[in-house]
Design a protein around this motif. Structure first.
Motif, PDB file in Angstrom:
ATOM      1  N   PRO A   1       0.816  -1.212   0.000  1.00  0.00           N
ATOM      2  CA  PRO A   1       0.000   0.000   0.000  1.00  0.00           C
ATOM      3  C   PRO A   1       0.851   1.263   0.000  1.00  0.00           C
ATOM      4  O   PRO A   1       0.912   1.974   0.986  1.00  0.00           O
ATOM      5  CB  PRO A   1      -0.826  -0.152   1.283  1.00  0.00           C
ATOM      6  CG  PRO A   1       0.023  -0.968   2.196  1.00  0.00           C
ATOM      7  CD  PRO A   1       0.853  -1.860   1.309  1.00  0.00           C
TER       8      PRO A   1
ATOM      9  N   ASP B   1       2.183   4.784  -2.202  1.00  0.00           N
ATOM     10  CA  ASP B   1       2.152   5.693  -3.347  1.00  0.00           C
ATOM     11  C   ASP B   1       3.145   6.830  -3.144  1.00  0.00           C
ATOM     12  O   ASP B   1       2.971   7.933  -3.672  1.00  0.00           O
ATOM     13  CB  ASP B   1       0.728   6.235  -3.590  1.00  0.00           C
ATOM     14  CG  ASP B   1       0.076   6.777  -2.327  1.00  0.00           C
ATOM     15  OD1 ASP B   1       0.802   7.196  -1.404  1.00  0.00           O
ATOM     16  OD2 ASP B   1      -1.155   6.787  -2.245  1.00  0.00           O
ATOM     17  N   GLY B   2       4.199   6.531  -2.397  1.00  0.00           N
ATOM     18  CA  GLY B   2       5.169   7.561  -2.015  1.00  0.00           C
ATOM     19  C   GLY B   2       6.027   8.069  -3.165  1.00  0.00           C
ATOM     20  O   GLY B   2       6.684   9.100  -3.039  1.00  0.00           O
TER      21      GLY B   2
ATOM     22  N   VAL C   1       4.771   8.705  -6.217  1.00  0.00           N
ATOM     23  CA  VAL C   1       3.893   9.290  -7.239  1.00  0.00           C
ATOM     24  C   VAL C   1       4.086  10.810  -7.309  1.00  0.00           C
ATOM     25  O   VAL C   1       3.925  11.496  -6.307  1.00  0.00           O
ATOM     26  CB  VAL C   1       2.415   8.977  -6.935  1.00  0.00           C
ATOM     27  CG1 VAL C   1       1.489   9.816  -7.806  1.00  0.00           C
ATOM     28  CG2 VAL C   1       2.150   7.500  -7.139  1.00  0.00           C
ATOM     29  N   GLY C   2       4.437  11.277  -8.468  1.00  0.00           N
ATOM     30  CA  GLY C   2       4.562  12.711  -8.688  1.00  0.00           C
ATOM     31  C   GLY C   2       3.331  13.285  -9.359  1.00  0.00           C
ATOM     32  O   GLY C   2       3.361  14.352  -9.941  1.00  0.00           O
ATOM     33  N   GLY C   3       2.241  12.571  -9.302  1.00  0.00           N
ATOM     34  CA  GLY C   3       0.989  13.045  -9.874  1.00  0.00           C
ATOM     35  C   GLY C   3      -0.105  12.886  -8.837  1.00  0.00           C
ATOM     36  O   GLY C   3      -0.044  13.491  -7.788  1.00  0.00           O
ATOM     37  N   ARG C   4      -1.080  12.043  -9.135  1.00  0.00           N
ATOM     38  CA  ARG C   4      -2.212  11.851  -8.229  1.00  0.00           C
ATOM     39  C   ARG C   4      -1.992  10.643  -7.320  1.00  0.00           C
ATOM     40  O   ARG C   4      -2.031   9.510  -7.768  1.00  0.00           O
ATOM     41  CB  ARG C   4      -3.492  11.664  -9.045  1.00  0.00           C
ATOM     42  CG  ARG C   4      -3.758  12.848  -9.967  1.00  0.00           C
ATOM     43  CD  ARG C   4      -5.117  12.779 -10.628  1.00  0.00           C
ATOM     44  NE  ARG C   4      -5.248  11.604 -11.482  1.00  0.00           N
ATOM     45  CZ  ARG C   4      -6.362  11.287 -12.107  1.00  0.00           C
ATOM     46  NH1 ARG C   4      -7.434  12.051 -11.978  1.00  0.00           N
ATOM     47  NH2 ARG C   4      -6.419  10.223 -12.859  1.00  0.00           N
ATOM     48  N   PRO C   5      -1.779  10.881  -6.038  1.00  0.00           N
ATOM     49  CA  PRO C   5      -1.552   9.752  -5.139  1.00  0.00           C
ATOM     50  C   PRO C   5      -2.865   9.039  -4.808  1.00  0.00           C
ATOM     51  O   PRO C   5      -3.933   9.479  -5.207  1.00  0.00           O
ATOM     52  CB  PRO C   5      -0.970  10.421  -3.892  1.00  0.00           C
ATOM     53  CG  PRO C   5      -1.594  11.774  -3.881  1.00  0.00           C
ATOM     54  CD  PRO C   5      -1.770  12.162  -5.341  1.00  0.00           C
ATOM     55  N   GLY C   6      -2.779   7.962  -4.053  1.00  0.00           N
ATOM     56  CA  GLY C   6      -3.969   7.237  -3.628  1.00  0.00           C
ATOM     57  C   GLY C   6      -3.859   5.735  -3.870  1.00  0.00           C
ATOM     58  O   GLY C   6      -4.719   4.974  -3.437  1.00  0.00           O
TER      59      GLY C   6
ATOM     60  N   ARG D   1      -2.175   3.793  -2.426  1.00  0.00           N
ATOM     61  CA  ARG D   1      -2.045   3.087  -1.151  1.00  0.00           C
ATOM     62  C   ARG D   1      -3.325   2.345  -0.759  1.00  0.00           C
ATOM     63  O   ARG D   1      -3.292   1.437   0.048  1.00  0.00           O
ATOM     64  CB  ARG D   1      -1.641   4.065  -0.040  1.00  0.00           C
ATOM     65  CG  ARG D   1      -2.718   5.033   0.385  1.00  0.00           C
ATOM     66  CD  ARG D   1      -2.229   6.028   1.433  1.00  0.00           C
ATOM     67  NE  ARG D   1      -1.272   6.962   0.842  1.00  0.00           N
ATOM     68  CZ  ARG D   1      -0.718   7.985   1.508  1.00  0.00           C
ATOM     69  NH1 ARG D   1      -0.999   8.176   2.799  1.00  0.00           N
ATOM     70  NH2 ARG D   1       0.132   8.799   0.913  1.00  0.00           N
ATOM     71  N   PHE D   2      -4.444   2.779  -1.316  1.00  0.00           N
ATOM     72  CA  PHE D   2      -5.700   2.128  -0.977  1.00  0.00           C
ATOM     73  C   PHE D   2      -6.042   0.960  -1.902  1.00  0.00           C
ATOM     74  O   PHE D   2      -7.048   0.290  -1.724  1.00  0.00           O
ATOM     75  CB  PHE D   2      -6.839   3.147  -0.995  1.00  0.00           C
ATOM     76  CG  PHE D   2      -6.648   4.237   0.014  1.00  0.00           C
ATOM     77  CD1 PHE D   2      -6.656   3.945   1.366  1.00  0.00           C
ATOM     78  CD2 PHE D   2      -6.418   5.550  -0.378  1.00  0.00           C
ATOM     79  CE1 PHE D   2      -6.462   4.943   2.316  1.00  0.00           C
ATOM     80  CE2 PHE D   2      -6.223   6.553   0.561  1.00  0.00           C
ATOM     81  CZ  PHE D   2      -6.239   6.257   1.912  1.00  0.00           C
TER      82      PHE D   2
ATOM     83  N   ILE E   1       5.186   5.614   6.326  1.00  0.00           N
ATOM     84  CA  ILE E   1       4.867   6.880   5.666  1.00  0.00           C
ATOM     85  C   ILE E   1       6.080   7.811   5.712  1.00  0.00           C
ATOM     86  O   ILE E   1       6.644   8.059   6.774  1.00  0.00           O
ATOM     87  CB  ILE E   1       3.662   7.552   6.367  1.00  0.00           C
ATOM     88  CG1 ILE E   1       2.384   6.737   6.166  1.00  0.00           C
ATOM     89  CG2 ILE E   1       3.447   8.985   5.869  1.00  0.00           C
ATOM     90  CD1 ILE E   1       1.885   6.662   4.748  1.00  0.00           C
TER      91      ILE E   1
ATOM     92  N   THR F   1       9.883   9.196  -8.525  1.00  0.00           N
ATOM     93  CA  THR F   1       8.777   9.057  -9.457  1.00  0.00           C
ATOM     94  C   THR F   1       8.615   7.578  -9.756  1.00  0.00           C
ATOM     95  O   THR F   1       9.604   6.837  -9.799  1.00  0.00           O
ATOM     96  CB  THR F   1       9.004   9.827 -10.768  1.00  0.00           C
ATOM     97  OG1 THR F   1       7.974   9.449 -11.696  1.00  0.00           O
ATOM     98  CG2 THR F   1      10.334   9.494 -11.390  1.00  0.00           C
TER      99      THR F   1
END
Ligand SMILES: [Mn+2]
Ligand SMILES: [Mn+2]
Ligand SMILES: [Mn+2]
Ligand SMILES: [Mn+2]
Ligand SMILES: [Mn+2]
Ligand SMILES: [Mn+2]
Ligand SMILES: [Mn+2]
Ligand SMILES: [Mn+2]
Ligand SMILES: [Mn+2]
Ligand SMILES: [Mn+2]
Ligand SMILES: [Mn+2]
Ligand SMILES: [Mn+2]
Lengths: 298, 298, 298, 298, 298, 298
Positions: free
Chosen positions: F39, F41-42, F44-49, F51-52, F82, F149
């Motif tokens: 889980p 999304d660390g 991501v240089g765009g839209r995170p999420g 992790r879910f 995190i 990225t």
């Protein structure tokens, strides 16, 4: 007052753009094509909401251009009884029976897939040499220990007619427990999987079925979950890997032209979980393409 | 077929639950309360879509219980002409004029705020000693160099009647350029800001206005952006920090009872950007609470 | 080409409607009010997305009317480094330090609540007699065994300044483990719960704080989750039972007028989970109401 | 594998943040507070979907901090039977009866409002001197000619106990046919309208009810449509002009502390039509504030 | 301040990832490819909102990598006048005329389909041997009794040039009144239905058109409703059974390479009703694939 | 209590409908197929999420019928930290290493595409003659000046193994800066563009890859953005013109059967921006079709 118009009237003033709503005969009458809504989701063991499909799908259907020379009668909705599946099914059967006497082709807007059973019963009582084709991601021949489910509609239909040909098109292995394949064999229900349909193409499937059902009084049924969730997200039980909008329109269109079904129903449209009404809009387009009678109406 | 019912009928079988749709008189007739839709968003320089408000708000209004002894006439929608603001305004004025002759109170469902102008013109022509109250986050007295905007409705209404009292309730400083305050003074438009309304409370505002407009033939107007976006997200130009649902219902309710307005309109409901139809539902509830005539209808 | 205009220009042609975007000075300059974005959600252990708040909130803020006589400088966004919390915090601190030298009031748009810490460090280094007020559903004084969280911003701020007064307004018992109340006592962080705030009202809270912080260089911080989810659904960690839009605007407005804070930040706006941009719109309105400098700008 | 964790575990590593899910006893046990889900929307004559409330509300409730010294037992969900309202109600009654023997306070998560009836029957059988309080926009005392509706739950509860005090708080005139007021009088159901509640405030209502029900074994019920749609959009039948989140939390909180109800239920949460899960989140917060037992648990 | 960056800058620090926004020349200049927005939905008789397409589509287009050696000029948006269709069309024609003088290929972002007419007029005035290709679910050759509609763009374009070849690709019978087929014949507009397109495939269609339009100065137009609603839900008038994203990209790409159109426009993108911006994103991808000039730019 | 059931249990009572959740072994065990969530999304240089994704995708996967004779072990999620990418990657590598020892095929649910690197490292350490296939709209071989990225996962994987064959299928030119094609050549990464895939068809691609990777221990990876946004809107970086649901299911299914990959991962599913959970549902269906082991489990 001449500068007013009916609430919700069209904004485009094109008198030659005749829509279904401009010609439809509401109520109890004879005609070429009949419409009957069954606002019922009482057998859904997943996401309910199909009760709103008749009004939402009609909204799209009514505003579509009427390009055929056929008279269209809208019998309204079955007067369902919340909490009473049995009585609702009885009324559905009775309404379908009366409707079938009045029209060449009856279009039914479900409702969950359980509503196909009483409509079929009405047809089965009235006609010889019937046949049944279901386009669905699931074969609907479950066995359950208690309670209702729309997932056994075909089992009940097979019980109502043990000998007619039944075919289910669109089966996805990842959305069905494998015991259903054995059940299908035992119930003599032919399964055409999504993979097989892709192999021969929609044209091929239509040709096979046209051949197999030639001469029969056909009940053609579309569970919208046969369509891929990208095109029909608004269903109780979406299954990835389904038909495209063009394929489902083409398949129903070909079968309607070839087999002239006595009944065509669209079930499992679930507006409560739809996205931008795509599923209702597509259902309406399929219904429009399913009308085969060529009457004398203008 | 007795086991069918009209498409979209109610699922709950409660004969004593009389709804507005069960009693409304459709078309051209006399009555206590009149309904007129103006499906027009041609003056919106922001987010259009208010053209769909009359049908969406009616959907909620029609399904509300009818608890007053008044006859209600629905005159339908003004027959708007896409792209022709002038002609549409002329038709709106004419339709309002005819409607006002037939009812004690006319309820108008906009449309953007520009539709209040022709409706007011009809009232202004017909009645002496009129008065105008607008509940709005904005005073609608802009000046522009070209093009239309619903943001100058009050300026036009002031031009139509240079002397009557005009009050705007709900002004938010953070949503209006400050020059408008000067304009308001010059145009003799009284502004009650949101802060001032909060200070004295809705009861206080209603009491002040009842006092100030006593004896006048009042035009009461509600731009739904006066309400906070949490309660009314579906407007062209949402402004945080507005009335709650209870406050707006209470304010309109008190003013209606006290002042018996000849016209009440709800404008700027924009279903295309609404959330879960909250704005249309609230608009319908406000309309219901705005009906003051006590007729002999049953 | 004179008949074209900049992409995205306004549709309403009102030259007297001066918006923030018409006057803002972009880049490195001196002024009355400064804007700094910190597009960072790297410390969020829940729903990320606050990185998009600076651009979305600016969108609303820029289109609001500029009604104060103050020069406004937008320093842009901190050049964050994905995956490097430490470096991003260092840059935030440095950017805030430089910005604070240039303006009377610095407005910061987070980012998650962790960005308040480096901004406070910059303030703390520069000013004597500072004070900290946080409006938040949570006190942000957690202890964790590993990893980052925006839930301990106040703990870090307390470490940076062991003696100044710190108050957190808006605490909801049902959204915080009770050990935090003990921690607050040990850390000498005053908690004003939502219930207590309701008891005395926003006016009362503002008056108390104005009294307590008089003469201090105040850091005022708003975690948008202090606001009720009906008004601010777009936050990482929504907690039912919060401030209304009017209350939060009023509270910040009063504190800004009374205390003239050196820094005001809005954090935890999370556009990815917002509904109809309500949270960004409200955050912009609060920012506008937080501007206290009265410069000589026109 | 020590570097893995349970699916869906929390991202914040705060061992002192004890959540309900960390302490809840699952299954059949004794305790201070009990939880029982009734995933049933079979009586809904509008928008179904409340069947998903128990799992969605539990999701929020489980992740809330556990700040009371009470043992909490989750009995799971009633094993409902799709299509069989009678059997489902029987099972609900039996499950509630068994649960009530094991706990001081039973929290029930509906389901539509019809599930309150069998739960009340269980209470009624077990206790003397009971009393019933419903917070609801509707009094739920309809009469219907056929079919089920959650709109007559109170009528059935009155039949089950003809003499106890019953009060309904939150009535909106615009959402109820007026005959219900007469029915209420005949059924000896006290109605506190929304307007009356506003007049005396939530504190006042709570004080009145505490006085009136003192000494009784109270069934406290919350139909979430009592709350305004801005705070609770996810209900079958939203009615504008309701309680705010703070009011409903406060009202339930005060009544729970004062009256120590044997049962508290939350009904009509309908996740299928919710917006950003606001209704489920609020329902969970109310449930948390409804727990009154102070056990010896740690 | 070097540690800040422009608001909304990219998070990924990849200097070799050159985007259109990094190279585009804003304003009035010569170049290989030109961009012109026409934020106009004044002729829409259905769902408005296309006025927001130029800014939303540009958002996606600007952030796409620039992989061609061509200079790109963005002329901005036509300065539309709310409420004045005629003036807006005049300005559009003038802006297009000026733009066409400066670039080899002009890309226009509508706006509703009515904006194609003035752009075509500009082309028609400037060039000999023009030709017109429209990809659309509808032929846009309606006749109306009053008011505007984007549904007669082709009729007006035919009037502007009675002799050039016009082809419409993508016609869906279920979304068009049948009289339009007769009109098409009379107006000498060639219709390639969706079914015919499927028969020969996109490659086949492209080849036919390349053959038929060879040597002409082509106006290529894409009404996004030609695409299936699953791929392009954000249009005024969605019609099930359309092109896939790959097909529309491929078709435009082939036609652009083969015919080097002087104008390519994308119309009817309606962000107000889009789902997750899919339609704007796809429109941008098509625009990128429509650029044929190979300039000397780096 | 026998009339209760576990929270969230199925509504359909079909004992022969065995789902994955009924058979899965939770925790640390040996088996045929393993499941591991990351889980994270660390990067991501765009839209995170993303992790879910593990919990959301598991929700769909668990409720799918289990139709294979294989034992399935769910190892849970990597215990991510995190803010600490390095430590999270180390734990991911270690967890993957331990998991790979216990199962024939490891299914990994990301997380952003950066999580493939540590999983590959674990595989690379353990096996000889490995090979890597990525289905992705992007080749993930960016170079960046600072920060993380997910767009350089393949570059890191190439560094981890300079000699194995690497293929990326699904490249879209309009979503990638062209320098990446040169990089691919230098890094010896084979690119099969979307156009090339369309040319030979999914069957053809699968056949080529089966041939090329025969005998290798394959890591098969699916970045969901390879799929068209109509079918998979819920990704960080949607690129129009991708695979259909049927194509991606078919491609993964064929490669799994032919190559029996040691690892299959699905990355970049981003529930925060998904539409009606379509992406999670499709990801689950692909995972189910990726299971090749035929164990002795029943
Ligand atoms: Mn079915
Ligand atoms: Mn099905
Ligand atoms: Mn207004
Ligand atoms: Mn306004
Ligand atoms: Mn905080
Ligand atoms: Mn907080
Ligand atoms: Mn109720
Ligand atoms: Mn109720
Ligand atoms: Mn068109
Ligand atoms: Mn079109
Ligand atoms: Mn990737
Ligand atoms: Mn990718």
């Amino acid at each position: 007052m001449p500068i007013t118009r009916a609430p919700g009237a069209r904004f485009i003033k094109d008198p030659r753009d005749v829509r279904l709503e401009d010609r439809v005969i509401r109520g109890d009458a004879e005609g070429d094509v009949g419409l009957l809504g069954v606002p019922w989701d009482g057998a859904v063991g997943g996401r309910p909401g199909a009760r709103f499909a008749p009004s939402r799908v009609r909204g799209f259907l009514y505003s579509m251009p009427l390009n055929i020379n056929a008279s269209i009668v809208d019998f309204g909705d079955v007067d369902v009884v919340i909490g009473d599946h049995g009585e609702t099914m009885r009324r559905t059967r009775e309404a379908a029976a009366q409707a079938l006497k009045r029209v060449k082709e009856l279009l039914v807007i479900g409702g969950d897939n359980s509503v196909s059973h009483p409509v079929f019963q009405a047809l089965n009582e009235m006609e010889e040499e019937v046949g049944y084709i279901l386009i669905d991601a699931h074969p609907d021949i479950r066995t359950v220990t208690e309670g209702l489910t729309s997932g056994l509609a075909i089992r009940m239909i097979r019980e109502a007619n043990p000998s007619m040909p039944i075919t289910v098109v669109g089966y996805r292995p990842h959305s069905n427990p494998r015991y259903l394949m054995d059940e299908a064999r035992q119930l003599n229900v032919r399964i055409i999987t999504m993979n097989e349909a892709e192999e021969v193409g929609v044209k091929g499937v239509a040709a096979q079925l046209a051949e197999a059902y030639r001469g029969r009084r056909v009940y053609l049924s579309l569970d919208m979950d046969a369509v891929d969730p990208a095109f029909a997200p608004g269903v109780n039980s979406p299954s990835p890997g389904g038909f495209t909008s063009r394929e489902v329109i083409d398949l129903v269109s070909r079968l309607s032209k070839e087999l002239r079904p006595r009944v065509f129903d669209v079930v499992e449209v679930t507006p409560l979980v739809d996205v931008a009404d795509q599923t209702s809009n597509l259902a309406a387009a399929v219904l429009m393409n399913a009308m085969w009678p060529q009457g004398d109406a203008q």
